[in-house]
Design a protein around this motif. Structure first.
Motif: not given
Length: 114
Positions: A33-34, A39, A86
């Protein structure tokens, strides 16, 4: 500062750092999700740091010596900004709490001088 006593030499030093800054970024490769390759990013200013070091050297005659040394470092900075990136292209920022870094080292070495 250095002090000699016969075949033994002692040395010590100290430092104080003010207005230090911290930046850090990384990739959380296990989080889908990153964003990748970056990140998150951290930044903070206005910190302080202390460095203290000492050593002892023993002289074995004209050419050989044995040296033991140690060093301690501590730096603190914060608060700052934590930005998380994200995978969907958005990002979010929040408070970065105090960051603290401590380091200790010890070395033992032998030297031959020509």
């Amino acid at each position: 500062m250095e002090v000699k006593a016969g075949k033994i030499e002692f040395a010590a030093s100290g430092e104080f750092h003010w207005q230090t800054a911290y930046t850090g970024s990384a990739r959380w490769n296990l989080r889908e999700d990153l964003a990748h390759p970056q990140s998150f990013h951290h930044s903070a200013t206005g910190g302080t740091g202390v460095v203290a070091a000492g050593s002892m050297r023993y002289l074995f005659g004209r050419h050989w010596s044995l040296r033991a040394a140690g060093q301690w470092e501590q730096f603190k900075v914060g608060p700052g900004i934590n930005t998380t990136y994200f995978a969907d292209g958005t990002s979010g920022s929040g408070r970065l709490n105090q960051v603290e870094w401590n380091s200790y080292s010890a070395t033992l070495s032998a030297a031959y001088r020509f």
